[in-house]
Motif scaffolding. Structure first.
Motif, PDB file in Angstrom:
ATOM      1  N   THR A 164       1.048  -1.229  -0.114  1.00 25.38           N
ATOM      2  CA  THR A 164      -0.118  -0.118   0.143  1.00 25.38           C
ATOM      3  C   THR A 164       1.049   1.088  -0.058  1.00 25.38           C
ATOM      4  OG1 THR A 164      -1.637  -1.130   1.087  1.00 25.38           O
ATOM      5  CG2 THR A 164      -1.922   1.225   1.272  1.00 25.38           C
ATOM      6  N   VAL A 165       0.752   2.364  -1.016  1.00 28.87           N
ATOM      7  CA  VAL A 165       1.572   3.295  -0.754  1.00 28.87           C
ATOM      8  C   VAL A 165       0.767   4.657  -0.661  1.00 28.87           C
ATOM      9  CG1 VAL A 165       2.889   4.803  -2.883  1.00 28.87           C
ATOM     10  CG2 VAL A 165       2.912   2.286  -2.893  1.00 28.87           C
ATOM     11  N   LEU A 166       1.309   5.122   0.154  1.00 31.80           N
ATOM     12  CA  LEU A 166       0.684   6.666   0.626  1.00 31.80           C
ATOM     13  C   LEU A 166       1.252   7.577  -0.156  1.00 31.80           C
ATOM     14  CD1 LEU A 166       0.317   6.032   4.390  1.00 31.80           C
ATOM     15  CD2 LEU A 166      -1.087   5.395   2.833  1.00 31.80           C
ATOM     16  N   ASN A 167       0.989   8.283  -1.258  1.00 34.71           N
ATOM     17  CA  ASN A 167       1.508   9.143  -2.302  1.00 34.71           C
ATOM     18  C   ASN A 167       1.857  10.529  -1.465  1.00 34.71           C
ATOM     19  OD1 ASN A 167      -0.836  10.372  -2.638  1.00 34.71           O
ATOM     20  ND2 ASN A 167      -1.469   9.365  -4.433  1.00 34.71           N
ATOM     21  N   SER A 168       2.471  11.408  -2.431  1.00 33.15           N
ATOM     22  CA  SER A 168       2.835  12.507  -2.087  1.00 33.15           C
ATOM     23  C   SER A 168       1.474  13.658  -1.785  1.00 33.15           C
ATOM     24  CB  SER A 168       3.804  13.174  -2.868  1.00 33.15           C
ATOM     25  OG  SER A 168       3.129  13.345  -4.401  1.00 33.15           O
ATOM     26  N   LEU A 171       0.519  12.947   1.760  1.00 37.07           N
ATOM     27  CA  LEU A 171       1.507  13.373   2.821  1.00 37.07           C
ATOM     28  C   LEU A 171       1.765  14.951   2.668  1.00 37.07           C
ATOM     29  CD1 LEU A 171       4.071  10.442   2.417  1.00 37.07           C
ATOM     30  CD2 LEU A 171       2.478  10.921   3.961  1.00 37.07           C
ATOM     31  N   ALA A 172       1.046  15.643   1.738  1.00 39.36           N
ATOM     32  CA  ALA A 172       1.350  17.027   1.569  1.00 39.36           C
ATOM     33  C   ALA A 172       1.142  17.971   2.689  1.00 39.36           C
ATOM     34  CB  ALA A 172       0.630  17.518   0.388  1.00 39.36           C
ATOM     35  N   GLU A 180       3.043  19.358  12.775  1.00 39.43           N
ATOM     36  CA  GLU A 180       1.638  18.827  12.402  1.00 39.43           C
ATOM     37  C   GLU A 180       1.626  17.261  12.403  1.00 39.43           C
ATOM     38  OE1 GLU A 180      -1.000  20.811  11.617  1.00 39.43           O
ATOM     39  OE2 GLU A 180       0.095  22.563  12.098  1.00 39.43           O
ATOM     40  N   SER A 181       0.516  16.616  12.410  1.00 43.46           N
ATOM     41  CA  SER A 181       0.510  15.218  12.121  1.00 43.46           C
ATOM     42  C   SER A 181      -0.927  14.870  11.469  1.00 43.46           C
ATOM     43  CB  SER A 181       0.310  14.584  13.632  1.00 43.46           C
ATOM     44  OG  SER A 181      -0.915  15.037  14.270  1.00 43.46           O
ATOM     45  N   ARG A 182      -0.918  13.856  10.911  1.00 40.19           N
ATOM     46  CA  ARG A 182      -2.193  13.243   9.970  1.00 40.19           C
ATOM     47  C   ARG A 182      -2.371  11.914  10.182  1.00 40.19           C
ATOM     48  NH1 ARG A 182      -3.520  14.519   3.712  1.00 40.19           N
ATOM     49  NH2 ARG A 182      -5.451  13.745   3.656  1.00 40.19           N
ATOM     50  N   VAL A 195       1.030   9.990  10.837  1.00 43.00           N
ATOM     51  CA  VAL A 195       2.431  10.383  10.238  1.00 43.00           C
ATOM     52  C   VAL A 195       2.624  11.834  10.940  1.00 43.00           C
ATOM     53  CG1 VAL A 195       3.819  11.206   8.534  1.00 43.00           C
ATOM     54  CG2 VAL A 195       2.215   9.136   8.080  1.00 43.00           C
ATOM     55  N   SER A 196       3.707  12.113  11.641  1.00 39.50           N
ATOM     56  CA  SER A 196       4.078  13.336  12.193  1.00 39.50           C
ATOM     57  C   SER A 196       5.730  13.622  12.139  1.00 39.50           C
ATOM     58  CB  SER A 196       3.625  13.129  13.615  1.00 39.50           C
ATOM     59  OG  SER A 196       4.282  12.095  14.439  1.00 39.50           O
TER      60      SER A 196
END
Length: 401
Positions: A164-168, A171-172, A180-182, A195-196
């Protein structure tokens, strides 16, 4: 003298299509190009300078020269180009005088509109990645040097299963924003991610001696922000990934660093998963084989001076489909992709060629637009020349009578 319209919309239409707007846009583009050219030689580099001056989200630009901000503000180049395009459409296509004598001028204006539209399509739809091959090797996978992704996959017997790929784009919102975190939901995985602490350019340190108070220590290491280089491909990003199991309160924290070059693993619900941050992977629809490569370097430097490569595009059955020699100003265009040779090197006796691969639906539009505009203006010049000569001959005859 023509009477000016009192209709507000007509007046706005006339203003946007006027010569003054065209001149202002051209002067602004000249200044922006000049200042960005000066600035890109500094620590900002080409990638970040172009983003600063000409990106979609750069509404206002404050130029920097020799490390000092200039006391001026300019509109972003993207929006100046957008206004200039609107001016060309209104003034150069809709409001221009019609007739066969003015047809070449109309065509030249329309070709310039297509040139600007082609630039917008390149900005929004083009994609770029990098592939390096040694002589005799073939490949069909390229990696982005500027857009990063996080790859997550279960690992069985040393092999990744359905990554599974989390693309740019995902993550932008956190890239370059360490505070920041997401949270990212993964429907195909038994866990979700947060992601942080995403640093654009970082350096990895082992826990030794005094550790900064804001450092996030994971498995005896922590990442600290470095000043981003002007060359985006040389930045090494780092981030912290928090794994939250869905069926339990189990959590894990991992430190991902682009410079590591391998997966960081964690065991969740008895299964091993690998996590890695790297350039976005771009699979190609065919294989490219590097048959031969030649080049020269500048004396006393490691910089390539000239280079060229003989390559073969292979079909689905692995058979030769097209042979081509790629040179510095002669790329390979095949099946919607363009291959430029951008690097050449010899390491440990092995020759390598690096290719920048681009997809761009408007790749040839600038060339065609310039050709059409040049021909149209030449025809317009001929028409005016014949008109002038005919009028001069008629005037001479009248004077002789």
């Amino acid at each position: 003298m023509a009477k000016k319209s009192t209709n507000p919309l007509a007046r706005v239409f006339a203003f946007l299509g006027g010569f003054h707007v065209a001149i202002i846009c051209m002067v602004l583009l000249l200044i922006l190009t000049w200042l960005s050219t000066l600035e890109q030689t500094g620590p900002g580099g080409l990638y970040w300078t172009l983003r600063k001056y000409f990106s979609f989200d750069a509404y206002v630009v404050r130029p920097t020269l020799n490390g000092h901000d200039l006391p001026i503000f300019l509109p972003g180049g993207y929006w100046v180009c957008a206004l200039f395009t609107l001016n060309l459409i209104i003034g150069g296509v809709f409001r221009i005088r019609k007739g066969w004598k003015h047809a070449p001028v109309l065509v030249s204006h329309f070709s310039m509109v297509m040139l600007m539209v082609g630039g917008a399509m390149t900005y929004h739809q083009s994609r770029e990645a990098y592939m390096e091959l040694e002589i005799g090797d073939k490949g069909n996978t390229a990696y982005s040097l500027t857009e990063l992704s996080i790859e997550v996959a279960e690992i069985k017997e040393g092999e990744k299963q359905n990554p599974t790929v989390l693309n740019s784009d995902v993550l932008a919102g956190v890239r370059g924003k360490p505070t920041e975190s997401r949270e990212i939901l993964l429907p195909n995985m038994p866990f979700d991610l947060v992601v942080s602490d995403y640093l654009i350019h970082a350096k990895l340190y082992p826990v030794q001696g005094k550790v900064p108070e804001d450092a996030v220590i994971i498995d005896g290491y922590y990442a600290m922000a470095e000043t981003p280089t002007g060359f985006e491909e040389k930045n090494l990003s780092a981030c912290v990934v928090t794994i939250k199991a869905k069926q339990s309160d189990e959590t894990h924290q991992l430190l991902l660093y682009e410079g590591v070059g391998h997966d960081v693993t964690a065991t969740i619900d008895g299964k091993v998963y690998g996590f890695r941050i790297h350039g976005e992977v771009w699979p190609q629809p065919f294989d490219i084989r590097l048959d031969d490569s030649r080049g020269e370097k500048h004396p006393g430097t490691g910089l390539a001076m000239t280079y060229e490569s003989d390559v073969t595009a292979l079909d689905e059955n692995g058979k030769d489909a097209l042979k081509f020699k790629i040179e510095m100003n002669k790329p390979l265009r095949y099946k919607g992709l363009t291959y430029y040779q951008t690097t050449w090197d010899v390491r440990d006796g092995t020759t390598y060629s690096g290719f920048t691969i681009k997809t761009n639906p408007s790749d040839q539009w600038p060339k065609y637009a310039i050709y059409v505009s040049g021909v149209a203006l030449f025809v317009h010049f001929i028409i005016k020349l014949f008109g002038f000569v005919s009028a001069s001959i008629a005037r001479s005859k009248n004077e002789q009578k």
